[in-house]
Design a protein around this motif. Structure first.
Motif, PDB file in Angstrom:
ATOM      1  N   GLU A   1      24.208  33.770  35.292  1.00 61.57           N
ATOM      2  CA  GLU A   1      24.434  34.812  36.296  1.00 61.57           C
ATOM      3  C   GLU A   1      25.011  36.071  35.667  1.00 61.57           C
ATOM      4  O   GLU A   1      25.763  36.804  36.304  1.00 61.57           O
ATOM      5  CB  GLU A   1      25.389  34.308  37.389  1.00 61.57           C
ATOM      6  N   CYS A   2      24.664  36.307  34.379  1.00 64.13           N
ATOM      7  CA  CYS A   2      25.215  37.498  33.734  1.00 64.13           C
ATOM      8  C   CYS A   2      24.110  38.490  33.394  1.00 64.13           C
ATOM      9  O   CYS A   2      22.934  38.143  33.360  1.00 64.13           O
ATOM     10  CB  CYS A   2      25.988  37.109  32.474  1.00 64.13           C
ATOM     11  N   ASP A   3      24.490  39.730  33.164  1.00 68.18           N
ATOM     12  CA  ASP A   3      23.533  40.725  32.675  1.00 68.18           C
ATOM     13  C   ASP A   3      23.511  40.692  31.149  1.00 68.18           C
ATOM     14  O   ASP A   3      22.462  40.766  30.541  1.00 68.18           O
ATOM     15  CB  ASP A   3      23.935  42.110  33.186  1.00 68.18           C
ATOM     16  N   PHE A   4      24.708  40.618  30.554  1.00 70.19           N
ATOM     17  CA  PHE A   4      24.813  40.513  29.098  1.00 70.19           C
ATOM     18  C   PHE A   4      25.748  39.366  28.760  1.00 70.19           C
ATOM     19  O   PHE A   4      26.794  39.222  29.395  1.00 70.19           O
ATOM     20  CB  PHE A   4      25.352  41.811  28.495  1.00 70.19           C
ATOM     21  N   GLY A   5      25.348  38.564  27.783  1.00 71.47           N
ATOM     22  CA  GLY A   5      26.182  37.434  27.402  1.00 71.47           C
ATOM     23  C   GLY A   5      26.403  37.396  25.910  1.00 71.47           C
ATOM     24  O   GLY A   5      25.524  37.772  25.126  1.00 71.47           O
TER      25      GLY A   5
ATOM     26  N   ALA B   1      29.560  42.463  41.771  1.00 73.62           N
ATOM     27  CA  ALA B   1      29.643  43.357  40.617  1.00 73.62           C
ATOM     28  C   ALA B   1      28.265  43.909  40.250  1.00 73.62           C
ATOM     29  O   ALA B   1      27.267  43.195  40.311  1.00 73.62           O
ATOM     30  CB  ALA B   1      30.237  42.611  39.422  1.00 73.62           C
ATOM     31  N   ALA B   2      28.225  45.196  39.854  1.00 75.85           N
ATOM     32  CA  ALA B   2      26.947  45.803  39.466  1.00 75.85           C
ATOM     33  C   ALA B   2      26.459  45.205  38.155  1.00 75.85           C
ATOM     34  O   ALA B   2      25.296  44.849  38.030  1.00 75.85           O
ATOM     35  CB  ALA B   2      27.103  47.315  39.361  1.00 75.85           C
ATOM     36  N   SER B   3      27.345  45.097  37.176  1.00 73.03           N
ATOM     37  CA  SER B   3      26.971  44.499  35.891  1.00 73.03           C
ATOM     38  C   SER B   3      27.992  43.431  35.513  1.00 73.03           C
ATOM     39  O   SER B   3      29.194  43.656  35.620  1.00 73.03           O
ATOM     40  CB  SER B   3      26.951  45.552  34.781  1.00 73.03           C
ATOM     41  N   VAL B   4      27.475  42.290  35.069  1.00 72.79           N
ATOM     42  CA  VAL B   4      28.359  41.195  34.665  1.00 72.79           C
ATOM     43  C   VAL B   4      28.141  40.904  33.187  1.00 72.79           C
ATOM     44  O   VAL B   4      27.008  40.698  32.743  1.00 72.79           O
ATOM     45  CB  VAL B   4      28.079  39.920  35.488  1.00 72.79           C
ATOM     46  N   VAL B   5      29.227  40.931  32.412  1.00 69.29           N
ATOM     47  CA  VAL B   5      29.176  40.575  30.996  1.00 69.29           C
ATOM     48  C   VAL B   5      30.015  39.315  30.803  1.00 69.29           C
ATOM     49  O   VAL B   5      31.155  39.256  31.267  1.00 69.29           O
ATOM     50  CB  VAL B   5      29.731  41.713  30.110  1.00 69.29           C
TER      51      VAL B   5
ATOM     52  N   LEU C   1      31.587  47.237  36.436  1.00 68.55           N
ATOM     53  CA  LEU C   1      31.512  46.322  35.288  1.00 68.55           C
ATOM     54  C   LEU C   1      32.486  45.170  35.483  1.00 68.55           C
ATOM     55  O   LEU C   1      33.664  45.381  35.763  1.00 68.55           O
ATOM     56  CB  LEU C   1      31.868  47.074  33.994  1.00 68.55           C
TER      57      LEU C   1
END
Lengths: 257, 303
Positions: free
Chosen positions: B280-284, B263-267, B244
């Protein structure tokens, strides 16, 4: 006594756009003195003043490097004079090419006892040119330099090392890469910019340097970087607390947390 | 294909060795520093270690000439080395001596038709390029940890003339415990969206609750001095690959993003809905970290 500041005149890739085939469009970018070089100018000027040395700027690249704007930008940062190697063939010169040619130029300038560079270039960021220059000259190189005192020939260098720092005495000519947080560079004022126009600037033609000593590589293809596909999921809530709860819930559902 | 690994004072060569194995053939290690480092590398899987006894207690940089000459004599096709500061000096000397191109941020390397094919990031990672070269070529990589897997190979001693005129006057030890972010599973990175130093307390609290390390973008380590240099993530800083990556108040400047692309997941949390990092994020979350960080802390505490 001569001190050389080897700097780069380059655009910031942040402002470039990249096509589907990986071709980089620089048309909307602006060249400038590379982000991390002003620290080298500043440390160089202070040292040159303290020991009465001449401070000489040296840069290599495409024709832009010797444009009036580029020369003025460099000279306004406290140089006594400037040497540029500007040639179409040197647009996007490689790290090794740049280092080997700068080393030759330093030999031609003659009597140079210290070369200062920035921590890295804004466009390539390989952090290797100072080391190539030093290798070609047979001089030592040190990076992450935060402070200089004494004078060339009897120079005290402080550099970041393993989280702490080291104080190193150099009695030989050297190439030093200045840390990005070594000093707060002065911003050139109107007086500096006006004075810059009167300072000597010399063009060193590429054909006076040896360009043969370089192993080749040929480009097979360029591409956009292969990025992991990201969800790009926006999470919102009526207030911060709700947004925080929604975010944590999503992260738990997706087993990120 | 003959390859060479250059190691200056550190046995952390795991990634260099993996890349060398991709190419096959003989892999020779040119090592400076304490004998213990040479011994550790001799058990890593390389075919031979060449080491200078005189290098045991001198600065790595003072060995650059010896390293360049030794590598030139071995005449390898590819030279691998670490991006660690002192070792870059060795690689630069090798590149100058061989007139070899040098590549960084290499994602792929293979032998093909007696040539080396490699893919590397261009201009800090906005594009990538594949090139073919007959060698010699120098590749600088994140070198990784040390790897002791096998019974040792011989250590060949090759005498060195130390570069003159270099004296270590004083070593000031680290005033803080160094952190290795490359091994962190969760990282909270803070950028300029963090307006005051006081806000860092809340971020530390959040990091504790999430069992995360705190990192930063370049301005916070260099301009503002809020963080030590080993916590700075970016093209010339740390390159990390956590499970994360929570980026707080970081707009997504290329030079930063490149350091966390693994990174596997980007917030991403940012006040500006148009911040490039959201692409370029998974969750914003569009919001101010000054409000969101306490809200996250409160929610985590109550759950």
């Amino acid at each position: 006594m001569k001190i050389v500041i080897a700097y780069k005149w380059a655009p910031n890739p942040q402002d470039a756009s990249v096509g589907a085939d990986g071709t980089v469009d620089w048309s909307r970018t602006k060249d400038a003195i590379s982000d991390y070089d002003p620290q080298a100018f500043e440390l160089g000027r202070v040292l040159a003043d303290a020991c009465g040395a001449e401070l000489i700027g040296l840069s290599l690249g495409g024709p832009n490097v010797a444009s009036p704007m580029a020369k003025k930008a460099a000279l306004a940062r406290g140089l006594d004079r400037l040497v540029t190697i500007a040639d179409d063939q040197l647009s996007w010169a490689t790290t090794t090419q740049t280092g080997l040619l700068l080393a030759q130029a330093i030999e031609q300038i003659g009597g140079v006892e210290l070369v200062l560079c920035g921590d890295s270039s804004v466009d390539t960021g390989a952090q290797l040119v100072p080391a190539v220059i030093a290798g070609a000259l047979g001089w030592p190189a040190f990076t992450d330099v935060t402070a200089l005192s004494g004078q060339p020939g009897e120079l005290l260098v402080q550099r970041v090392h393993a989280g702490g720092s080291q104080l190193i005495k150099l009695t030989v000519p050297a190439v030093l890469a200045v840390a990005a947080d070594a000093t707060k560079p002065r911003i050139p004022g109107m007086k500096d910019i006006l004075a810059a126009g009167k300072k000597p600037a010399e063009a060193l033609p590429l054909d006076q340097l040896d360009t043969t000593r370089l192993a080749t590589s040929r480009v097979l293809n360029t591409a956009r970087p292969q990025l992991r596909s990201r969800r790009q999921e926006m999470v919102a809530g009526p207030d911060a607390l709700a947004a925080a709860a929604a975010l944590l819930a999503r992260l738990r559902t997706e087993r990120v947390l | 294909m003959k390859t060479c690994i250059v190691a200056g004072g550190s046995a952390g060569i795991e990634n260099l060795l993996l890349a060398a194995r991709e190419l096959g053939g003989e892999c020779l290690a040119v090592v400076t520093g304490p004998r213990a480092v040479a011994e550790e590398i001799s058990r890593s899987g390389v075919d031979q270690v060449i080491w200078a006894p005189e290098s045991a207690d001198v600065l790595t940089e003072a060995c650059a000439g010896w390293v360049a000459e030794t590598v030139a004599e071995l005449a390898p096709t590819v030279v691998f080395g670490a991006t660690r500061a002192s070792e870059r000096v060795l690689l630069g000397a090798v590149a100058a001596r061989l007139g070899a191109p040098v590549f960084t941020m290499v994602s792929k390397i293979a032998a093909a038709d007696a040539e080396v094919h490699l893919t590397h990031a261009l201009f800090g990672g906005i594009a990538q390029q594949s090139v073919a070269t007959p060698g010699p070529v120098v590749v600088a990589m994140e070198a990784g940890a040390s790897c002791v897997a096998e019974t040792g190979v011989p250590i060949v001693e090759r005498p060195m003339t130390v570069m003159p005129g270099i004296t270590l006057v004083e070593t000031i030890p680290a005033s803080h415990t160094r952190v290795d972010l490359t091994k962190a599973q969760r990282i909270i990175a803070v950028g300029r969206g963090c307006k005051t130093r006081e806000q860092l307390a809340g971020i530390s609290e959040l990091a504790e609750l999430l069992d995360a390390e705190v990192a930063c973008s370049r301005p916070l380590a260099e301009g503002l001095d809020w963080f030590t240099h080993d916590r700075y993530i970016g093209v010339t800083g740390q390159h990390v690959a956590p499970e994360l990556y929570l980026a707080l108040g970081i707009s997504g400047q290329l030079q930063h993003v490149v350091g966390a692309r693994g990174a596997a997941s980007v917030v991403v949390v940012n006040t500006d809905a148009n911040a490039p990092y959201f692409a370029e994020c998974d969750f914003g979350v569009v919001g101010d970290l000054a409000e969101l960080v306490p809200a996250l802390v409160q929610t985590l505490r109550s759950s």
